[in-house]
Design a protein around this motif. Structure first.
Motif, short mmCIF file in Angstrom:
data_model
loop_
_atom_site.label_atom_id
_atom_site.label_comp_id
_atom_site.label_asym_id
_atom_site.label_seq_id
_atom_site.Cartn_x
_atom_site.Cartn_y
_atom_site.Cartn_z
N UNK A 164 13.91 26.55 -5.03
CA UNK A 164 12.56 26.45 -4.51
C UNK A 164 11.55 25.90 -5.50
N UNK A 165 11.99 25.20 -6.52
CA UNK A 165 11.07 24.62 -7.49
C UNK A 165 11.25 23.10 -7.53
N UNK A 166 10.25 22.42 -8.07
CA UNK A 166 10.34 20.96 -8.22
C UNK A 166 11.52 20.62 -9.12
N UNK A 167 12.23 19.58 -8.76
CA UNK A 167 13.41 19.16 -9.49
C UNK A 167 13.34 17.65 -9.72
N UNK A 168 13.69 17.22 -10.91
CA UNK A 168 13.76 15.79 -11.19
C UNK A 168 15.13 15.30 -10.77
N UNK A 169 15.13 14.31 -9.89
CA UNK A 169 16.39 13.83 -9.32
C UNK A 169 16.89 12.56 -9.96
N UNK A 170 16.02 11.72 -10.52
CA UNK A 170 16.45 10.47 -11.14
C UNK A 170 15.36 9.96 -12.06
N UNK A 171 15.78 9.17 -13.05
CA UNK A 171 14.82 8.54 -13.97
C UNK A 171 15.19 7.08 -14.17
N UNK A 172 14.19 6.29 -14.50
CA UNK A 172 14.35 4.89 -14.89
C UNK A 172 13.31 4.63 -15.97
N UNK A 173 13.27 3.43 -16.52
CA UNK A 173 12.33 3.18 -17.62
C UNK A 173 10.87 3.22 -17.18
N UNK A 174 10.60 2.98 -15.89
CA UNK A 174 9.21 2.92 -15.44
C UNK A 174 8.89 3.83 -14.25
N UNK A 175 9.81 4.73 -13.90
CA UNK A 175 9.55 5.69 -12.82
C UNK A 175 10.46 6.91 -12.97
N UNK A 176 10.04 7.99 -12.32
CA UNK A 176 10.82 9.22 -12.26
C UNK A 176 10.73 9.74 -10.83
N UNK A 177 11.85 10.16 -10.27
CA UNK A 177 11.84 10.73 -8.92
C UNK A 177 11.86 12.25 -9.02
N UNK A 178 10.80 12.87 -8.50
CA UNK A 178 10.67 14.32 -8.42
C UNK A 178 10.85 14.68 -6.95
N UNK A 179 11.83 15.52 -6.68
CA UNK A 179 12.20 15.82 -5.30
C UNK A 179 12.46 14.49 -4.60
N UNK A 180 11.71 14.16 -3.59
CA UNK A 180 11.90 12.88 -2.87
C UNK A 180 10.81 11.86 -3.20
N UNK A 181 9.98 12.16 -4.18
CA UNK A 181 8.83 11.32 -4.51
C UNK A 181 9.08 10.50 -5.77
N UNK A 182 8.93 9.20 -5.67
CA UNK A 182 9.09 8.31 -6.82
C UNK A 182 7.73 8.12 -7.49
N UNK A 183 7.64 8.55 -8.75
CA UNK A 183 6.38 8.51 -9.49
C UNK A 183 6.42 7.40 -10.53
N UNK A 184 5.36 6.61 -10.57
CA UNK A 184 5.27 5.47 -11.48
C UNK A 184 4.13 5.62 -12.47
N UNK A 185 3.40 6.72 -12.41
CA UNK A 185 2.31 6.99 -13.35
C UNK A 185 2.58 8.31 -14.06
N UNK A 186 1.98 8.48 -15.22
CA UNK A 186 2.17 9.71 -15.99
C UNK A 186 1.82 10.93 -15.15
N UNK A 187 2.56 12.03 -15.38
CA UNK A 187 2.33 13.23 -14.59
C UNK A 187 2.73 14.48 -15.35
N UNK A 188 2.24 15.61 -14.84
CA UNK A 188 2.57 16.94 -15.34
C UNK A 188 3.37 17.63 -14.25
#
Length: 123
Positions: A10-34
């Motif tokens: 039941x917590x946020x999980x990082x599912x994949x990473x690349x050099x310019x993005x990170x996927x948290x759950x089902x969301x692909x993030x391209x900007x810095x985040x906490x």
């Protein structure tokens, strides 16, 4: 790099990473985040060199027991005065590249630790 397929606990999980993005759950993030097990929000820095005391104070205000700082494709240590700012508050600080930080966050979150991961992305 694909890390995991399942969201557990039941917590946020990082599912994949690349050099310019990170996927948290089902969301692909391209900007810095906490990221915390129960929180996901934007974070202003776009480079490790751009992290300042105010950025660290933003993280400390969330009362983590440990900060895992992903500094991009490579590990970039913070200046000693900034590291000391975190450690003086009794909060652990681990600095590493984003891939390693993602793996570390997932393990600690699964252990129900009060971990905060902050990731620097160029976008």
């Amino acid at each position: 790099m694909e890390l995991t397929l399942d969201r557990s606990g039941g917590h946020h999980l990082i599912r994949a990473t690349a050099h310019d993005w990170i996927r948290v759950d089902e969301r692909r993030l391209c900007r810095s985040f906490v990221l915390m097990p129960d929180r996901l929000e934007d974070w202003p820095p776009t480079t490790a060199a751009g992290i300042d005391a105010a950025h660290l104070d933003q993280l400390l205000a969330l009362a983590p027991e440990l900060i895992v700082l992903g500094t991009g494709a490579r590990q970039v240590f913070l200046p000693a005065r900034l590291q000391a700012r975190v450690l003086a508050r009794g909060v652990g600080l681990e600095v590493m590249g984003n891939d390693a930080a993602a793996r570390t966050y997932n393990v600690l979150a699964a252990e129900r630790r009060r971990v905060l991961a902050a990731f620097v992305l160029p976008g």
